[in-house]
Design a protein around this motif. Structure first.
Motif, PDB file in Angstrom:
ATOM      1  N   ASN A  93       0.848  -1.199   0.000  1.00 19.96           N
ATOM      2  CA  ASN A  93       0.000   0.000   0.000  1.00 19.96           C
ATOM      3  C   ASN A  93       0.887   1.255   0.000  1.00 19.96           C
ATOM      4  OD1 ASN A  93      -1.713   2.183   0.736  1.00 19.96           O
ATOM      5  ND2 ASN A  93      -3.100   0.787   1.794  1.00 19.96           N
ATOM      6  N   PRO A  94       0.735   2.161  -0.981  1.00 18.47           N
ATOM      7  CA  PRO A  94       1.578   3.365  -1.026  1.00 18.47           C
ATOM      8  C   PRO A  94       1.501   4.220   0.234  1.00 18.47           C
ATOM      9  CG  PRO A  94       0.358   3.093  -3.084  1.00 18.47           C
ATOM     10  CD  PRO A  94      -0.193   2.097  -2.122  1.00 18.47           C
ATOM     11  N   ASP A  95       0.378   4.125   0.942  1.00 17.51           N
ATOM     12  CA  ASP A  95       0.217   4.934   2.151  1.00 17.51           C
ATOM     13  C   ASP A  95       1.150   4.490   3.275  1.00 17.51           C
ATOM     14  OD1 ASP A  95      -1.710   6.351   0.860  1.00 17.51           O
ATOM     15  OD2 ASP A  95      -3.416   5.355   1.823  1.00 17.51           O
ATOM     16  N   THR A  96       1.703   3.277   3.157  1.00 18.62           N
ATOM     17  CA  THR A  96       2.613   2.780   4.201  1.00 18.62           C
ATOM     18  C   THR A  96       3.810   3.695   4.375  1.00 18.62           C
ATOM     19  OG1 THR A  96       1.941   0.510   3.707  1.00 18.62           O
ATOM     20  CG2 THR A  96       3.981   0.778   4.928  1.00 18.62           C
ATOM     21  N   ARG A  97       4.114   4.465   3.320  1.00 13.04           N
ATOM     22  CA  ARG A  97       5.280   5.351   3.393  1.00 13.04           C
ATOM     23  C   ARG A  97       5.108   6.433   4.459  1.00 13.04           C
ATOM     24  NH1 ARG A  97       6.854   9.746   0.522  1.00 13.04           N
ATOM     25  NH2 ARG A  97       4.947   9.699  -0.736  1.00 13.04           N
ATOM     26  N   TRP A  98       3.866   6.787   4.770  1.00  9.50           N
ATOM     27  CA  TRP A  98       3.636   7.849   5.750  1.00  9.50           C
ATOM     28  C   TRP A  98       2.642   7.460   6.843  1.00  9.50           C
ATOM     29  CZ3 TRP A  98      -1.452   9.492   6.099  1.00  9.50           C
ATOM     30  CH2 TRP A  98      -2.288   9.150   5.030  1.00  9.50           C
ATOM     31  N   LYS A  99       1.978   6.310   6.674  1.00 10.77           N
ATOM     32  CA  LYS A  99       0.908   5.916   7.587  1.00 10.77           C
ATOM     33  C   LYS A  99       1.196   4.527   8.143  1.00 10.77           C
ATOM     34  CE  LYS A  99      -4.116   5.123   7.497  1.00 10.77           C
ATOM     35  NZ  LYS A  99      -5.305   5.144   6.619  1.00 10.77           N
ATOM     36  N   VAL A 100       1.027   4.362   9.472  1.00 15.22           N
ATOM     37  CA  VAL A 100       1.237   3.066  10.109  1.00 15.22           C
ATOM     38  C   VAL A 100      -0.038   2.245   9.982  1.00 15.22           C
ATOM     39  CG1 VAL A 100       1.836   1.858  12.227  1.00 15.22           C
ATOM     40  CG2 VAL A 100       2.871   4.079  11.724  1.00 15.22           C
ATOM     41  N   ILE A 101      -0.012   1.247   9.099  1.00 14.88           N
ATOM     42  CA  ILE A 101      -1.185   0.397   8.878  1.00 14.88           C
ATOM     43  C   ILE A 101      -1.198  -0.777   9.849  1.00 14.88           C
ATOM     44  CG2 ILE A 101      -2.345  -1.107   7.196  1.00 14.88           C
ATOM     45  CD1 ILE A 101      -1.263   0.704   4.994  1.00 14.88           C
ATOM     46  N   SER A 102      -0.022  -1.286  10.155  1.00  9.42           N
ATOM     47  CA  SER A 102       0.068  -2.511  10.962  1.00  9.42           C
ATOM     48  C   SER A 102       0.122  -2.245  12.447  1.00  9.42           C
ATOM     49  CB  SER A 102       1.307  -3.310  10.541  1.00  9.42           C
ATOM     50  OG  SER A 102       2.482  -2.515  10.661  1.00  9.42           O
ATOM     51  N   GLY A 103       0.055  -0.982  12.864  1.00 10.74           N
ATOM     52  CA  GLY A 103       0.125  -0.671  14.289  1.00 10.74           C
ATOM     53  C   GLY A 103       1.429  -1.144  14.899  1.00 10.74           C
ATOM     54  N   THR A 104       1.352  -1.753  16.069  1.00 11.03           N
ATOM     55  CA  THR A 104       2.561  -2.253  16.741  1.00 11.03           C
ATOM     56  C   THR A 104       2.785  -3.734  16.455  1.00 11.03           C
ATOM     57  OG1 THR A 104       1.318  -2.781  18.758  1.00 11.03           O
ATOM     58  CG2 THR A 104       2.287  -0.579  18.595  1.00 11.03           C
ATOM     59  N   ALA A 105       2.094  -4.264  15.427  1.00 17.59           N
ATOM     60  CA  ALA A 105       2.156  -5.706  15.163  1.00 17.59           C
ATOM     61  C   ALA A 105       3.571  -6.174  14.827  1.00 17.59           C
ATOM     62  CB  ALA A 105       1.205  -6.069  14.013  1.00 17.59           C
ATOM     63  N   ARG A 106       4.343  -5.332  14.102  1.00 19.43           N
ATOM     64  CA  ARG A 106       5.714  -5.739  13.764  1.00 19.43           C
ATOM     65  C   ARG A 106       6.550  -5.919  15.024  1.00 19.43           C
ATOM     66  NH1 ARG A 106       6.679  -5.092   8.218  1.00 19.43           N
ATOM     67  NH2 ARG A 106       5.187  -3.674   7.220  1.00 19.43           N
ATOM     68  N   ASN A 107       6.392  -5.009  15.964  1.00 19.00           N
ATOM     69  CA  ASN A 107       7.155  -5.116  17.206  1.00 19.00           C
ATOM     70  C   ASN A 107       6.755  -6.357  17.992  1.00 19.00           C
ATOM     71  OD1 ASN A 107       8.021  -2.645  16.317  1.00 19.00           O
ATOM     72  ND2 ASN A 107       6.954  -1.459  17.884  1.00 19.00           N
ATOM     73  N   GLU A 108       5.427  -6.606  18.063  1.00 23.89           N
ATOM     74  CA  GLU A 108       4.938  -7.804  18.748  1.00 23.89           C
ATOM     75  C   GLU A 108       5.488  -9.064  18.087  1.00 23.89           C
ATOM     76  OE1 GLU A 108       2.348  -8.593  21.119  1.00 23.89           O
ATOM     77  OE2 GLU A 108       2.212  -6.553  21.877  1.00 23.89           O
ATOM     78  N   LYS A 109       5.478  -9.077  16.750  1.00 27.40           N
ATOM     79  CA  LYS A 109       5.972 -10.243  16.014  1.00 27.40           C
ATOM     80  C   LYS A 109       7.449 -10.487  16.309  1.00 27.40           C
ATOM     81  CE  LYS A 109       7.383 -11.452  11.338  1.00 27.40           C
ATOM     82  NZ  LYS A 109       8.794 -11.169  11.683  1.00 27.40           N
ATOM     83  N   ALA A 110       8.234  -9.408  16.374  1.00 24.10           N
ATOM     84  CA  ALA A 110       9.667  -9.559  16.626  1.00 24.10           C
ATOM     85  C   ALA A 110       9.907 -10.228  17.978  1.00 24.10           C
ATOM     86  CB  ALA A 110      10.353  -8.193  16.569  1.00 24.10           C
ATOM     87  N   ILE A 111       9.208  -9.766  19.013  1.00 19.04           N
ATOM     88  CA  ILE A 111       9.385 -10.342  20.344  1.00 19.04           C
ATOM     89  C   ILE A 111       8.838 -11.769  20.383  1.00 19.04           C
ATOM     90  CG2 ILE A 111       8.836 -10.085  22.788  1.00 19.04           C
ATOM     91  CD1 ILE A 111      10.766  -7.986  21.613  1.00 19.04           C
TER      92      ILE A 111
END
Length: 544
Positions: A93-111
């Motif tokens: 999604n082009p909006d990902t460049r300026w807008k957080v679509i996934s919230g904190t999910a990436r951080n949760e996934k990393a942990i």
């Protein structure tokens, strides 16, 4: 059309420039850095790459948040599997460049992935021990400080962060001193570093890490050694890093640089980019350095070339310093003198490290008055294999293998003496240090243009006394006294087989494992750090 095509273990980025196509290979252990001014299209390029680098991509976007929603993990295994499906669609999604679509999910996934990796490591070892009994090799593996959390803590330590992580009451926790608390309560920079490290350590083999602006929430003294350590941690993986931190490309000899000068938009998409591909950090143009360099920093110039030993160790010892390599004593002097001569025009404080090479006290004081510090050690190996580090690693290995520490220390000494007394080795080491001494003396004695004009001599003569006979006698006396520390400090022992002998005697697989263990030990041992800094003399007072 921009695309990435795979060829075995390689990926090739193709960037449309309008006139032609720029191709940059992503090779394991050879990071690609994307640099440029703000507004030139770097983020759009990263967005394009996030959709083209394939299923092994681990994307860390610049728009990512740096926090968590809860103090503990709320992500289930089923939700984790769903994220693996959703992330590619969100990233497209082009909006990902300026807008957080996934919230904190990436951080949760990393942990989540890190905690699972730690659990799997321990379960696999437990199953092996259950099947094989007390003789299982899994016991030594568990004691080797190479579990996922051990590797995370080593990475945090090498990045000058004084926090560590552990499993407590079934959850990942942070620890500083005696305090144990939720990883979500770590500082912004600590959380950012933990998420980066977790993503890298828990990723599958052959992954490509696309990292956008890693310097967000991170001080340069942390982000430079952190990224260097992450790249070294996964040499079989690829790294593409978009950054404003000019110190990052200098940490890798094999790096490539994509310099983004601008782009052409068509609606919400970029049609083409104006890019240059640089093969070395020295090719970065001055205008970009002026645009991106920030506040005053201390720079330490050292003799030698960039390698995997100098930077992580000096980063641990001097966390607020940027380390740069120069090929000779003369080049170190030029760099320091050049920067100090125009200090009002920039925001750097320059210092130099050069070899002592038998200078008298007057010469040493003269160098120090110009910010250049002669040292009584030959090379960085003199620190890695110093008596204090050897003693610390011998004690660690003795606990791991259930052997007397005195036995390991004795075997290491005997292995070192056997290597250094092998046929031709004393002569080689003595001649090498003598050669270096003569070279440095010649370079220091070379006349500059002013001296030549004023002297107007037809012939320039040099007369130096050979230091070789004295050096050969010196090393023989050290061998007779079994003074391994003195030999390590003064001679290029990497050329003698001595270092590998020491590593094997301490039950490491070789030098690489020994030196990695040494870095971990130095990172967690304040007394050892102080001991090594003292070996660097007055310079440590200026840099700490």
């Amino acid at each position: 059309m921009e695309q990435v095509e795979s060829t075995g273990t390689l990926n090739v980025i193709e960037i449309n420039t309008g006139a032609d196509t720029k191709k940059i290979e992503i090779k394991p252990g050879c990071p690609v850095f994307i640099l440029g001014r703000n507004g030139t299209g770097k983020s759009a390029l990263v967005g394009m790459l996030s959709t083209k680098l394939g299923k092994n991509l681990v994307f860390m976007p610049g728009s990512r948040p740096g926090h968590f929603e809860h103090e503990g993990l709320s992500l289930t295994h089923a939700a984790r599997r769903d994220l693996a499906v959703n992330f590619p669609h969100w990233d497209a999604n082009p909006d990902t460049r300026w807008k957080v679509i996934s919230g904190t999910a990436r951080n949760e996934k990393a942990i989540h992935d890190l905690q699972n990796a730690e659990l799997q490591y321990k379960v696999d070892a437990a199953n092996e021990i259950k099947a094989e009994g007390a003789q299982s090799s899994a016991i030594a593996r568990l004691q080797s400080n190479n579990a996922p959390l051990d590797r995370i803590n080593a990475l945090l330590s090498q990045s000058n962060l004084q926090v560590r992580v552990l499993i407590s009451e079934g959850e990942l926790k942070a620890q500083r001193g005696d305090a144990v608390y939720s990883f979500a309560r770590m500082s912004d920079g600590e959380r950012a570093a933990l998420i980066f490290a977790a993503e890298v350590v828990a990723a599958p083999d052959g992954a490509i890490f696309l990292i956008d602006e890693p310097e967000l929430h991170l001080h340069p003294a942390i982000v430079v050694p952190l990224l260097k350590a992450l790249i070294a941690e996964r040499p079989e993986c690829g790294f593409v890093i978009c950054t404003h931190e000019l110190g990052l490309p200098s940490t890798s000899v094999e790096s490539k640089i994509i310099l983004v000068r601008g782009c052409e938009w068509s609606g919400n998409e970029v049609e083409s980019w104006q890019v240059d591909v640089l093969d070395a950090p020295e090719e970065i143009p001055e205008w970009l350095r002026v645009d991106l360099i920030g506040s005053r920093q201390k720079i330490l110039f050292i003799e030698g070339t960039i390698n995997s030993l100098d930077h992580p160790l000096y980063s641990l010892l001097f966390p607020k310093v940027s380390v740069r390599s120069r090929e000779s004593c003369r080049e170190v002097m030029r760099a320091v003198e050049g920067l100090r001569a125009v200090e009002k025009m920039h925001r750097a404080q320059a210092f130099g490290l050069i070899d002592h090479d038998g200078m008298d006290e007057k010469q040493v004081l003269d160098f120090e008055s110009h910010g250049i510090y002669p040292l009584p050690i030959f090379a960085v190996e003199s620190l890695y294999y110093s008596a204090d580090v050897l003693a610390g690693l011998a004690a660690q290995q003795a606990r791991t293998f259930g052997l007397p520490v005195e036995q390991l220390q004795h075997e290491a000494k005997m292995a070192a003496l056997q290597a250094v007394t092998a046929k031709g080795i004393p002569e080689h080491l003595a001649s090498r240090i003598s050669e270096r001494h003569i070279r440095d003396q010649l370079l220091l004695a070379l006349p500059d243009r002013k001296m030549m004009v004023e002297g107007a001599q037809k012939h320039i003569e040099f007369k130096l006394e050979s230091p070789y006979p004295g050096e050969l006698e010196r090393i023989k006396q050290m061998v007779s006294a079994e003074d391994i520390d003195a030999i390590v400090c003064r001679y290029p022992v990497r050329e003698s087989g001595m270092l590998n002998g020491i590593a094997k005697a301490l039950h490491f697989n070789g030098r690489t494992d020994y030196e990695r263990a040494a870095l971990i030990l130095v990172g967690i041992n304040d007394e050892l750090q102080q001991s090594l800094r003292l070996k660097l003399g007055k310079l440590s007072e200026m840099l700490v």
